[in-house]
Design an enzyme around this catalytic site. Structure first.
Site, PDB file in Angstrom:
ATOM      1  N   GLU A 197      50.913  62.740 -22.596  1.00 50.59           N
ATOM      2  CA  GLU A 197      50.041  62.992 -21.447  1.00 50.59           C
ATOM      3  C   GLU A 197      50.104  64.446 -20.998  1.00 50.59           C
ATOM      4  OE1 GLU A 197      47.723  61.269 -20.129  1.00 50.59           O
ATOM      5  OE2 GLU A 197      48.065  59.503 -21.377  1.00 50.59           O
TER       6      GLU A 197
ATOM      7  N   TYR B 284      47.025  62.692 -11.667  1.00 52.66           N
ATOM      8  CA  TYR B 284      46.484  62.103 -12.897  1.00 52.66           C
ATOM      9  C   TYR B 284      47.611  61.664 -13.837  1.00 52.66           C
ATOM     10  CZ  TYR B 284      44.952  61.725 -17.659  1.00 52.66           C
ATOM     11  OH  TYR B 284      44.783  61.252 -18.927  1.00 52.66           O
TER      12      TYR B 284
ATOM     13  N   ASP C 295      40.049  61.550 -14.689  1.00 54.43           N
ATOM     14  CA  ASP C 295      39.933  62.826 -15.384  1.00 54.43           C
ATOM     15  C   ASP C 295      38.450  63.089 -15.609  1.00 54.43           C
ATOM     16  OD1 ASP C 295      39.186  61.116 -17.447  1.00 54.43           O
ATOM     17  OD2 ASP C 295      40.500  62.037 -18.945  1.00 54.43           O
TER      18      ASP C 295
END
Length: 356
Positions: A36, A119, A137
């Protein structure tokens, strides 16, 4: 379309269309976290080889925490946005020292780690720990603004908050990780910025933009400000023994912890050779003569672009000292390969290594 129908249609589509990725269906929260961080500002195809190499070098959070920062930056070299690597390294130390090497499972705890924002916190906790935290996103914004017919400027915080509210309501509480990945996958593969494949979209029947033929104007994003452009002059000083001088950028500066050839911005109406000579005097306290250009190149960063001119320099007087950097070091051309450089400087090192 009801929220449950949205989720079921999306998850069924995802089951058959999800792309294979080395971190997908991975049970190790550490690897999910690494992926990520890498996927911030980076395409999947670009991140994949870096992920594989990074995990081979630092297979657990303990190896990453114990690594030297230069090793971490070298493994990240070419991926860009190097603060991600520095923050990741710092966060790994925090995970080892404060959480016994186990990534925190809760949103409120994991977001305390350096480099983890809303996020990433939502993505990691949902995928690794099955927490119902919805991600937002660019892909999710595109899918949901089209689906709900939101025509407001997506640069505004108000619009992004509205999208977040919709995502929170839609998320599947039984499979939140799959739901988040499916929504992002849909935006990447089907609900693309231009020419979306609406006919093969699993949620088309409820999509306002598709019904109103507005997929070309939704999402709306106001024009970005024009990026400034800078002309940069850097100097390559070679010693009598054939070694080259490199400088370590300040830790808290942009590209901090990476090495570079010293130099800086050209002043108005200043010949580029004079830029190089002036900058090296200011940065290193030495007098040099810039006598031959090695190469020039263009590079674009997130907020500005540069044209870099690299010049060979003769050292006339003085001993180089790190006035504006952490350290300066004399290295052979072959040793340049051992040091992490920003992409623009990396192109210089590759040319220097090949030069006779």
């Amino acid at each position: 379309m009801q929220n449950s129908d949205f989720s079921s249609h999306l998850l069924k589509w995802y089951q058959y269309h999800k792309r294979p990725m080395p971190w997908r269906d991975e049970p190790d929260p550490y690897k999910i976290w690494i992926s990520e961080i890498m996927l911030q500002q980076t395409r999947v195809d670009q991140a994949t080889p870096y992920f594989r190499n990074f995990i081979s070098l630092f297979p657990t959070v303990f190896e990453l925490a114990n690594a030297d920062q230069q090793q971490v930056l070298k493994a990240w070299e070419g991926l860009g946005y190097y603060s991600r690597a520095r923050n990741l390294h710092a966060a790994a130390k925090m995970v080892v020292q404060e959480y016994d090497g186990k990534l925190p499972e809760s949103y409120t705890e994991i977001i305390k780690l350096k480099g983890i924002g809303p996020y990433t916190a939502a993505a990691v906790t949902s995928i690794a720990f099955n927490k119902p935290n919805a991600v937002v996103d660019g892909n999710v914004i595109r899918v949901l603004t089209r689906y709900f017919g939101i025509e407001d400027d997506t640069r505004s915080t108000k619009t992004r908050n509205k999208v977040q509210e919709f995502a929170n309501k839609l998320i599947d509480y039984d499979r939140p990780g799959d739901f988040n990945q499916a929504l992002m996958e849909l935006g990447s593969e089907v609900c693309t910025p231009s020419n979306p494949d609406c006919e093969n979209c699993p949620i088309q029947t409820g999509c306002v933009a598709s019904k109103m033929a507005k997929t070309d104007i939704i999402p709306y994003k106001s024009p970005a400000k024009k990026k400034p452009h800078h002309t940069i002059g850097v100097g390559i000083i070679e010693s009598k023994e054939g070694k080259l001088l490199i400088a370590l950028r300040p830790e808290n500066a942009m590209l901090g912890g990476l090495w570079e050839f010293p130099g800086g911005k050209q002043k108005e109406n200043e010949p580029i050779q004079e830029t190089v000579e002036r900058e090296l005097k200011e940065e290193l306290g030495v007098e040099v003569k810039a006598y031959k250009e090695l190469m020039s190149l263009k590079h674009t960063y997130s907020h500005f672009s540069i044209t870099m001119h690299a010049w060979f320099c003769t050292l006339l007087s003085g001993t180089p000292k790190p006035r504006e950097s952490q350290e300066v070091r004399w290295v052979t051309r072959e040793e340049l390969e051992q040091y992490p450089f920003p992409k623009a400087n990396k192109m210089l090192t590759e040319k220097l290594i090949k030069e006779p």
